[in-house]
Design a protein around this motif. Sequence first.
Motif, PDB file in Angstrom:
ATOM      1  N   ALA A  84       3.756   1.793  10.642  1.00 10.42           N
ATOM      2  CA  ALA A  84       2.360   2.155  10.385  1.00 10.42           C
ATOM      3  C   ALA A  84       2.024   3.544  10.897  1.00 10.42           C
ATOM      4  O   ALA A  84       1.086   4.165  10.420  1.00 10.42           O
ATOM      5  N   ARG A 136       4.531   8.068   8.408  1.00 18.57           N
ATOM      6  CA  ARG A 136       5.065   7.960   7.046  1.00 18.57           C
ATOM      7  C   ARG A 136       6.093   9.050   6.773  1.00 18.57           C
ATOM      8  O   ARG A 136       7.000   8.871   5.968  1.00 18.57           O
ATOM      9  N   ASP A 170       3.857  -8.701   4.776  1.00 18.26           N
ATOM     10  CA  ASP A 170       3.101  -7.483   4.468  1.00 18.26           C
ATOM     11  C   ASP A 170       3.933  -6.230   4.718  1.00 18.26           C
ATOM     12  O   ASP A 170       3.855  -5.270   3.958  1.00 18.26           O
ATOM     13  N   GLU A 226       6.306  -5.778   1.833  1.00 18.66           N
ATOM     14  CA  GLU A 226       5.609  -5.359   0.617  1.00 18.66           C
ATOM     15  C   GLU A 226       5.045  -3.941   0.711  1.00 18.66           C
ATOM     16  O   GLU A 226       4.983  -3.229  -0.292  1.00 18.66           O
ATOM     17  N   HIS A 227       4.610  -3.519   1.898  1.00 19.45           N
ATOM     18  CA  HIS A 227       3.902  -2.246   2.043  1.00 19.45           C
ATOM     19  C   HIS A 227       4.558  -1.299   3.040  1.00 19.45           C
ATOM     20  O   HIS A 227       3.862  -0.495   3.670  1.00 19.45           O
ATOM     21  N   ASP A 271       3.548   2.315   2.745  1.00 19.26           N
ATOM     22  CA  ASP A 271       2.127   2.637   2.753  1.00 19.26           C
ATOM     23  C   ASP A 271       1.537   2.293   4.122  1.00 19.26           C
ATOM     24  O   ASP A 271       1.017   1.195   4.324  1.00 19.26           O
ATOM     25  N   LEU A 275      -1.148   2.957   5.654  1.00 20.37           N
ATOM     26  CA  LEU A 275      -2.563   2.587   5.716  1.00 20.37           C
ATOM     27  C   LEU A 275      -2.770   1.111   5.393  1.00 20.37           C
ATOM     28  O   LEU A 275      -3.746   0.511   5.854  1.00 20.37           O
ATOM     29  N   SER A 276      -1.865   0.516   4.645  1.00 21.86           N
ATOM     30  CA  SER A 276      -1.976  -0.906   4.301  1.00 21.86           C
ATOM     31  C   SER A 276      -1.457  -1.820   5.398  1.00 21.86           C
ATOM     32  O   SER A 276      -1.613  -3.033   5.309  1.00 21.86           O
ATOM     33  N   LEU A 277      -0.837  -1.257   6.419  1.00 22.40           N
ATOM     34  CA  LEU A 277      -0.201  -2.070   7.452  1.00 22.40           C
ATOM     35  C   LEU A 277      -1.106  -2.383   8.647  1.00 22.40           C
ATOM     36  O   LEU A 277      -0.694  -3.109   9.541  1.00 22.40           O
TER      37      LEU A 277
END
Length: 146
Positions: A50, A53, A110, A113-114, A117, A119-121
């Motif tokens: 998280a 990136r 999660d 899947e992410h 990304d 920001l989605s974590l």
Amino acid sequence: MRGSWFALAAVACLMAAATAFGRQPVQALALAAPSYLLLAANLFVIARFAGDRADPSVLGLDREVAKWGYLLIAIVAYAWLVLMVANDWLPQKSAAAALTVALSFPAGRDLIEHADDPLSLGPAVRRSLAAVLIHGTVLAAALAFL
């Protein structure tokens, strides 16, 4: 996230104090600690995903490989706890800490899947933090009172 590390340390101290003041031998703390520490390591892993990136690796591993490491660590943590309780090396009530699997595994899903990304974590990191704090607190209560 810095406050989270203080909370993790506080729960670790609570586990040690529970063993010292409870009815369990010191060996119980040594047997309970690995599941807690593995879940704390998982929090570090998911926070690394998280947080940055731009870094093509997480803990020196390819991101695609490292994201599966979270689930592997969680499986080992919960398997350790169940094994210790099944062999009567920890009080039977300690098994209640395994209920935090309901937080850890969705966080792992999660992450898978992410992973690309950050920001989605956020919710996954919060679930992972809640899992490790609740896990340690339940273990401390089981060591101290049950």
